[in-house]
Design an enzyme around this catalytic site. Structure first.
Site, mmCIF file in Angstrom:
data_model
loop_
_atom_site.group_PDB
_atom_site.id
_atom_site.type_symbol
_atom_site.label_atom_id
_atom_site.label_comp_id
_atom_site.label_asym_id
_atom_site.label_seq_id
_atom_site.Cartn_x
_atom_site.Cartn_y
_atom_site.Cartn_z
ATOM 1 N N CYS A 40 6.588 -6.912 6.863
ATOM 2 C CA CYS A 40 7.682 -6.359 7.663
ATOM 3 C C CYS A 40 8.212 -7.448 8.584
ATOM 4 C CB CYS A 40 7.189 -5.179 8.497
ATOM 5 S SG CYS A 40 8.522 -4.267 9.320
ATOM 6 N N CYS B 192 3.416 8.633 0.883
ATOM 7 C CA CYS B 192 3.962 7.721 1.885
ATOM 8 C C CYS B 192 4.132 6.373 1.187
ATOM 9 C CB CYS B 192 2.983 7.616 3.053
ATOM 10 S SG CYS B 192 3.461 6.400 4.290
ATOM 11 N N CYS C 12 -0.884 6.113 9.647
ATOM 12 C CA CYS C 12 0.336 5.449 10.129
ATOM 13 C C CYS C 12 -0.007 4.175 10.884
ATOM 14 C CB CYS C 12 1.101 6.320 11.124
ATOM 15 S SG CYS C 12 1.572 7.906 10.538
ATOM 16 N N GLU D 132 0.830 -1.193 0.000
ATOM 17 C CA GLU D 132 0.000 0.000 0.000
ATOM 18 C C GLU D 132 0.871 1.253 0.000
ATOM 19 O OE1 GLU D 132 -3.943 -1.851 2.170
ATOM 20 O OE2 GLU D 132 -2.463 -0.899 3.445
ATOM 21 N N CYS E 233 1.686 -1.822 15.515
ATOM 22 C CA CYS E 233 1.642 -1.558 14.071
ATOM 23 C C CYS E 233 1.016 -2.721 13.317
ATOM 24 C CB CYS E 233 3.049 -1.292 13.545
ATOM 25 S SG CYS E 233 3.093 -1.018 11.765
ATOM 26 N N CYS F 122 6.826 -4.496 15.985
ATOM 27 C CA CYS F 122 6.235 -3.408 16.771
ATOM 28 C C CYS F 122 4.787 -3.789 17.097
ATOM 29 C CB CYS F 122 6.286 -2.099 15.987
ATOM 30 S SG CYS F 122 7.949 -1.680 15.415
HETATM 31 N N1 SAH Z 1 9.568 0.910 9.771
HETATM 32 C C1 SAH Z 1 9.678 2.323 9.680
HETATM 33 C C2 SAH Z 1 8.674 2.977 8.739
HETATM 34 C C3 SAH Z 1 7.221 2.522 8.810
HETATM 35 S S1 SAH Z 1 6.256 3.005 10.197
HETATM 36 C C4 SAH Z 1 9.580 2.944 11.058
HETATM 37 O O1 SAH Z 1 9.293 2.231 12.020
HETATM 38 O O2 SAH Z 1 9.851 4.126 11.203
HETATM 39 C C5 SAH Z 1 5.953 4.718 10.044
HETATM 40 C C6 SAH Z 1 5.598 5.374 11.379
HETATM 41 O O3 SAH Z 1 4.291 4.984 11.829
HETATM 42 C C7 SAH Z 1 6.546 4.992 12.493
HETATM 43 O O4 SAH Z 1 6.919 6.108 13.248
HETATM 44 C C8 SAH Z 1 5.700 4.053 13.329
HETATM 45 O O5 SAH Z 1 6.161 3.962 14.636
HETATM 46 C C9 SAH Z 1 4.339 4.693 13.213
HETATM 47 N N2 SAH Z 1 3.225 3.808 13.598
HETATM 48 C C10 SAH Z 1 3.191 2.467 13.561
HETATM 49 N N3 SAH Z 1 1.996 2.004 13.978
HETATM 50 C C11 SAH Z 1 1.253 3.106 14.286
HETATM 51 C C12 SAH Z 1 -0.086 3.289 14.742
HETATM 52 N N4 SAH Z 1 -0.879 2.262 14.964
HETATM 53 N N5 SAH Z 1 -0.523 4.560 14.938
HETATM 54 C C13 SAH Z 1 0.283 5.615 14.678
HETATM 55 N N6 SAH Z 1 1.551 5.498 14.231
HETATM 56 C C14 SAH Z 1 2.040 4.259 14.030
#
Ligand code: SAH
Length: 306
Positions: free
Chosen positions: A67, A60, A294, A47, A74, A71
């Site tokens: 991945c 974006c 995000c 996406e 996420c 986390c």
């Molecule tokens: N792997 C990379 C890029 C993808 S995530 C990274 O971790 O930076 C992009 C951003 O979205 C990151 O800052 C991540 O922590 C944030 N993110 C992940 N899950 C989220 C959620 N449920 N709500 C808001 N931000 C989130």
């Protein structure tokens, strides 16, 4: 290409393949955000998101199918990492969003964030090649300024240093979320391998090499990182290297353990940071209603169809 001979065309097709991405589906949010489900030549889907504001459009983009990191907050972490995207597949996402921006908003794409699916620094070479292609002047590249590109990482110190060495002049963002080691390891278990001290060293290296202030991405959750101790730890972290802090609104992915902390807590964080002259912004979420915000990218439509 009818301007070249049939023989040459046949010869070319014997030696080369063209594997463009195709737009499988797109959804439009009521705030104008567009989420694209992009199909790759092998059937995998990633996406990418177009985020419009009055004067600019941000793309974006995804860097991996799924991945490999874990986390807990996420949605993409729930998908298996299938493969890295090629540089061309990343550039194609950018071109597609540029076209959509011109068509729907009458101006070209202005900014790019590597914040879609995947961890960009675990697909290092292709991400670097894609940045080079995007920033190379026309007609060989897209001619965009590297200053308008941000690579976001969950924090892999060696790769942050390697990216600094590339001298690409892009921005760097670190997904920190807690400056207390044990807490960070709980919500981002992979980070046990990467102590915060090592991350700080790599950020210092980044700043010394590039002179560019690092963006710290930080979500505040109720009962997870909402205490004075958490705030003080973040302040101390930010005092050790030039940064600016983006407080990101949490987008729920259905796990009740993670709840956005109330506004008073955000205000207390802002006050604590500003008291120490640390730049802080609150990032409003976009595209939430279509799971384009995000952390919500998980090929949801695709999964429910299957
Ligand atoms: N792997 C990379 C890029 C993808 S995530 C990274 O971790 O930076 C992009 C951003 O979205 C990151 O800052 C991540 O922590 C944030 N993110 C992940 N899950 C989220 C959620 N449920 N709500 C808001 N931000 C989130």
């Amino acid at each position: 290409m009818t301007s070249i001979s049939k023989e040459l065309r046949e010869e070319l097709s014997r030696h080369f393949v063209i594997q463009p991405i195709t737009l499988e589906e797109h959804q439009k949010s009521n705030d104008g955000t567009i989420k694209n489900a992009v199909k790759l030549f092998d059937g995998n889907v990633v996406e990418s998101v177009l985020i419009p504001t009055d004067s600019r459009t941000t793309a974006c983009v995804s860097s991996q199918v799924g991945c490999s990191l874990d986390c807990k907050f996420c949605a993409t972490s729930r998908l298996k990492r299938m493969r890295n995207l090629t540089a061309a597949e990343i550039v194609d996402q950018v071109s597609l969003i540029d076209q959509q921006s011109k068509r729907d908003f009458n101006h070209p794409l202005s900014n790019i964030v590597y914040m879609g699916m995947g961890e960009p620094l675990l697909n290092f070479n292709n991400v670097v090649d894609s940045v080079k292609k995007i920033t190379t002047p026309h007609p060989n590249g897209l001619g965009m300024s590297p200053r308008r590109i941000t690579v976001s990482t969950s924090g892999i110190p060696k790769m942050i240093e390697k990216l600094a060495d590339e001298n690409l002049r892009v921005g760097l963002a670190l997904s920190l979320h807690s400056a207390i080691e044990e807490k960070r390891n709980k919500i981002m278990p992979f980070s046990e391998k990467f102590p915060l001290e090592d991350i700080l060293d790599s950020l210092r290296y980044w700043y010394d090499k590039t002179g560019s202030r690092i963006t710290i991405e930080y979500i505040i959750w109720k009962d997870i990182n909402d205490t004075k101790e958490d705030m003080n730890a973040l302040v101390r972290f930010c005092q050790r290297v030039p940064v600016k802090v983006n407080l990101i609104e949490y987008n729920s992915i259905g796990d009740p353990e993670f709840q956005q902390a109330p506004p008073e807590i955000t205000d207390a964080y802002i006050a604590a940071l500003e008291r120490h002259n640390i730049i802080v912004n609150v990032r409003r979420s976009r595209g939430k209603d279509i799971d384009a915000a995000c952390g919500q990218l998980a090929n949801k439509n695709k999964l429910t169809v299957n």
